[in-house]
Design an enzyme around this catalytic site. Structure first.
Site, PDB file in Angstrom:
ATOM      1  N   SER A 292       0.785  -1.241   0.000  1.00 36.80           N
ATOM      2  CA  SER A 292       0.000   0.000   0.000  1.00 36.80           C
ATOM      3  C   SER A 292       0.812   1.285   0.000  1.00 36.80           C
ATOM      4  O   SER A 292       0.247   2.350  -0.265  1.00 36.80           O
ATOM      5  CB  SER A 292      -0.891   0.026   1.231  1.00 36.80           C
ATOM      6  OG  SER A 292      -1.668  -1.127   1.240  1.00 36.80           O
TER       7      SER A 292
HETATM    8  C1  59J Z   1      -2.833  -7.752   3.899  1.00 33.82           C
HETATM    9  C2  59J Z   1      -1.621  -8.318   1.050  1.00 33.82           C
HETATM   10  C3  59J Z   1      -0.875  -9.933  -0.567  1.00 33.82           C
HETATM   11  C4  59J Z   1      -0.630  -9.950  -2.024  1.00 33.82           C
HETATM   12  C5  59J Z   1      -3.809  -8.715   3.665  1.00 33.82           C
HETATM   13  C6  59J Z   1      -2.260  -7.628   5.135  1.00 33.82           C
HETATM   14  C7  59J Z   1      -2.879  -8.628  -1.029  1.00 33.82           C
HETATM   15  C8  59J Z   1      -2.934  -9.190  -2.346  1.00 33.82           C
HETATM   16  C9  59J Z   1      -1.876 -10.582  -4.053  1.00 33.82           C
HETATM   17  C10 59J Z   1      -4.180  -9.578   4.671  1.00 33.82           C
HETATM   18  C11 59J Z   1      -2.650  -8.474   6.150  1.00 33.82           C
HETATM   19  C12 59J Z   1      -3.586  -9.450   5.910  1.00 33.82           C
HETATM   20  C13 59J Z   1      -1.200  -9.738  -5.091  1.00 33.82           C
HETATM   21  S1  59J Z   1      -4.381  -4.204   6.356  1.00 33.82           S
HETATM   22  O1  59J Z   1      -1.253  -2.456   3.352  1.00 33.82           O
HETATM   23  O2  59J Z   1      -4.189  -5.386   2.263  1.00 33.82           O
HETATM   24  O3  59J Z   1      -0.707  -0.975   7.321  1.00 33.82           O
HETATM   25  O4  59J Z   1      -1.836  -0.539   9.054  1.00 33.82           O
HETATM   26  O5  59J Z   1      -0.642  -8.610   1.690  1.00 33.82           O
HETATM   27  O6  59J Z   1      -3.801  -7.864  -0.661  1.00 33.82           O
HETATM   28  O7  59J Z   1      -3.915  -9.034  -3.077  1.00 33.82           O
HETATM   29  O8  59J Z   1      -3.912 -10.300   6.909  1.00 33.82           O
HETATM   30  N1  59J Z   1      -2.764  -2.291   6.097  1.00 33.82           N
HETATM   31  N2  59J Z   1      -2.782  -4.566   3.777  1.00 33.82           N
HETATM   32  N3  59J Z   1      -2.516  -7.393   1.494  1.00 33.82           N
HETATM   33  N4  59J Z   1      -1.838  -8.924  -0.191  1.00 33.82           N
HETATM   34  N5  59J Z   1      -1.850  -9.893  -2.776  1.00 33.82           N
HETATM   35  C14 59J Z   1      -3.822  -2.931   5.367  1.00 33.82           C
HETATM   36  C15 59J Z   1      -3.410  -3.264   3.936  1.00 33.82           C
HETATM   37  C16 59J Z   1      -2.463  -2.185   3.532  1.00 33.82           C
HETATM   38  C17 59J Z   1      -2.868  -1.863   7.360  1.00 33.82           C
HETATM   39  C18 59J Z   1      -4.041  -2.148   8.223  1.00 33.82           C
HETATM   40  C19 59J Z   1      -4.847  -3.356   7.848  1.00 33.82           C
HETATM   41  C20 59J Z   1      -3.208  -5.539   2.898  1.00 33.82           C
HETATM   42  C21 59J Z   1      -4.920  -0.923   8.235  1.00 33.82           C
HETATM   43  C22 59J Z   1      -2.422  -6.816   2.826  1.00 33.82           C
HETATM   44  C23 59J Z   1      -1.742  -1.082   7.958  1.00 33.82           C
HETATM   45  O9  59J Z   1      -2.923  -1.049   3.381  1.00 33.82           O
END
Ligand code: 59J
Length: 580
Positions: A292
């Site tokens: 992200s």
């Molecule tokens: C995630 C991913 C992996 C790769 C998902 C993190 C994907 C995806 C395929 C599940 C933990 C979790 C290409 S989460 O970074 O969305 O920073 O405070 O690792 O989605 O499609 O149990 N960040 N993270 N995703 N994958 N593939 C959020 C988010 C982010 C946060 C929290 C909650 C993911 C607010 C992550 C943070 O923004």
């Protein structure tokens, strides 16, 4: 008396005379031959058997931080060596020598006796000159000293990955010591000496060539920020039981790396039992999917397309989106979100829908122009370029994953660079690991207004409720940034993502209106007490930024309104006088 004429055999006498004359002539010829014709050849061979050149080590250039604080210093040391043959004539002194060298007398004498045919063996390297002299004063036959230099690293483990180190022969092996070897090394000199048939030194003749000292090198690093970054990263890695971590601070106006630290680290002054994992300058030699943290660049691409404004919305319900066999998921559900809210909620679905609208190319272009997956030009030893894929035809799944940070790989320093471009209002300045004396040329790669708009969104992530970056706040300053939590891709040929293995990120800039510093924190596999970037990495940003802004004398832009100053009125009438 017998005259010449009267000789019994005059021809014999003449023959003897002739022979004598021939012999004298031959000798004379040989003398001329040796002294005139063969002179230089013979001189050279003669010298080669008695005149020796011993190298004079060159003083290696000092490495300092940007303010002249020493990071790598060469100190003179004495190395003791021995001629094994000559040693044998002084056996009586071996015990004394062993004691002075702190070695076991028995094993030592076995070693020396075994060396009876060797002309050269090291006894001990890198003693202080005083220690060396004390042993030379024992006058053990066959023991000699040479002056050398040894590197000392005053900042130890705090700057180890950046500075690197030299080997025992004073040559750069890692880090800046290796990258700037030619600059730092200098040229050794030569001393001409006379040695006898057995190689013993008879006379120090002259310095045939003076050693040329290496040049000093001022790094871009600010040791004060480096210490601060080291401390806070180490504390976070320990607190959350993480495997590793990196932290990079950049000067956004000059591209200079102000701090670069990693965990685990090592003490370059004592490299016995060194673990390879501790030696990695992960911020530059390890790549990862940034997740992200790259969403702000997808937003910049959307704004740059002319098709999006910050207020425009996307419906992210129900928090997932199916693309063929592949499902995009949001960890927290948001519903209808504008671009700022997509960033605040970190909606994968939201940014994917925006990406489908503008296509992958403009997102790719922005990421490429801010340096993600591109050569930094630093040429740091072992540095990785990462990879920003460029497809001829982008499928939807590839478009979406690029927009929320997967399918590309970057280094921490590249990610920090990308944020520094936003912070510098769209101007890309090349990175530098050495202190710059003048402002480098900047290339405008993101529209200035768009960069400012995205910075405003990053401020909302930190300062508005529910943005996920609250722990990155810095008292007295407005700051902006983005957290990230990314599952770790499986390695070693296996597909997909590892279960319960994450990287936690925070990337941000400060102060928000006229940013000076960009920072990236990456924590690898936090194992206890949580793993979200907003929980693990954001507080490190807050603490390090607070210290860094103060140390760099950056004026606070978010002080509480000043309390009205109460003026104490004098209890006496100044005209009439009274007690003061
Ligand atoms: C995630 C991913 C992996 C790769 C998902 C993190 C994907 C995806 C395929 C599940 C933990 C979790 C290409 S989460 O970074 O969305 O920073 O405070 O690792 O989605 O499609 O149990 N960040 N993270 N995703 N994958 N593939 C959020 C988010 C982010 C946060 C929290 C909650 C993911 C607010 C992550 C943070 O923004």
């Amino acid at each position: 008396m017998i005259g010449l004429e009267g000789a019994l055999y005059p021809w014999r006498f003449r023959l003897v005379l002739l022979l004598l004359a021939l012999m004298v002539g031959a000798i004379a010829w040989r003398i001329v031959d040796l002294q005139v014709f063969d002179q230089s050849f013979l001189q050279a061979h003669g010298d080669a058997r008695s005149v020796r050149h011993i190298p004079i080590p060159a003083h290696r250039g000092l490495i300092t931080d940007r303010n002249g604080e020493p990071l790598a210093v060469s100190t003179p040391v004495t190395t003791l060596w021995a001629n094994g043959k000559e040693l044998q004539s002084g056996k009586a002194k071996w015990n004394e020598l062993a004691a002075a060298l702190g070695q076991d007398a028995k094993t030592f004498s076995v070693r020396l006796a075994a060396a009876h045919e060797r002309e050269f063996m090291y006894l001990v390297r890198g003693l202080t000159p005083e220690q060396g002299q004390r042993i030379l004063d024992l006058k053990v036959p066959g023991v000699y000293g040479i002056e050398e230099f040894r590197r000392f690293y005053p900042a130890g483990e705090v700057a180890a990955h950046v500075v690197g180190f030299t080997d025992i022969d004073d040559r750069g092996r890692e880090g800046m010591e290796l990258a700037f070897e030619d600059w730092l090394a200098g040229v050794p000199g030569k001393r001409q000496v006379l040695k006898d048939r057995r190689g013993r030194l008879i006379k120090d003749v002259q310095v045939a060539q003076n050693a040329k000292a290496g040049k000093a090198l001022a790094l871009s690093i600010d040791l004060r920020l480096q210490y601060l970054a080291h401390r806070e990263l180490r504390n976070a890695v320990t607190e959350f039981g993480a495997k590793a971590g990196s932290l990079v601070l950049l000067d956004v106006q000059t591209g200079e790396v102000l701090a670069m630290v990693n965990q685990p680290t090592y003490n370059p002054n004592n490299r016995r039992n060194l673990q390879p994992a501790a030696m990695r300058n992960r911020a530059m030699i390890d790549v990862f999917e940034p997740g992200s943290t790259v969403k702000p660049f997808s937003i910049a691409a959307a704004l740059g397309s002319g098709r999006w404004t910050p207020a425009m919305t996307v419906d992210t319900a129900p928090g997932s989106l199916k693309i063929g066999r592949y499902t995009i998921r949001d960890v927290s559900r948001g519903g209808v979100l504008n671009l700022t809210q997509i960033l605040m909620k970190s909606s994968n679905v939201g940014i994917s829908k925006v990406a489908f609208d503008i296509g992958a190319e403009p997102i790719y272009a922005v990421m490429q122009q801010v340096g993600l997956g591109q050569d930094t030009g630093l040429s740091f030893p072992g540095e990785r370029v990462g990879n920003l894929p460029n497809y001829r035809v982008w499928k939807q799944a590839e478009t979406a994953t690029l927009a929320y940070g997967y399918g590309l790989s970057v280094t921490a320093v590249q990610l920090a660079h990308a944020y520094s471009v936003l912070a510098n209002h769209g101007g890309n300045v090349p990175l530098s690991m050495v202190r710059l004396d003048r402002q480098p040329v900047s290339t405008q790669v993101i529209d200035q207004q768009i960069a400012k708009t995205v910075l405003g969104m990053l401020q909302s992530v930190v300062e508005e409720p529910g943005g996920g970056g609250a722990r990155a706040k810095v008292p007295g300053y407005h700051v902006g940034g983005k957290s990230g939590t990314a599952r770790k891709a499986a390695t070693g040929g296996s597909k997909g993502y590892v279960d319960k293995a994450y990287r936690s990120f925070f990337a941000g800039v400060a102060p928000i209106d006229n940013p000076r510093i960009a920072a990236v924190i990456m924590i690898d596999e936090p194992g206890e007490g949580g793993y979200y970037g907003g929980l693990v990495a954001a507080p490190v940003f807050g603490k390090v930024m607070a210290g860094a802004l103060r140390l760099m004398n950056v004026a606070p832009d978010n002080l509480p309104p000043a309390e009205p100053v109460k003026v104490e009125t004098a209890a006496v009438d100044p005209l009439k006088g009274g007690r003061i």
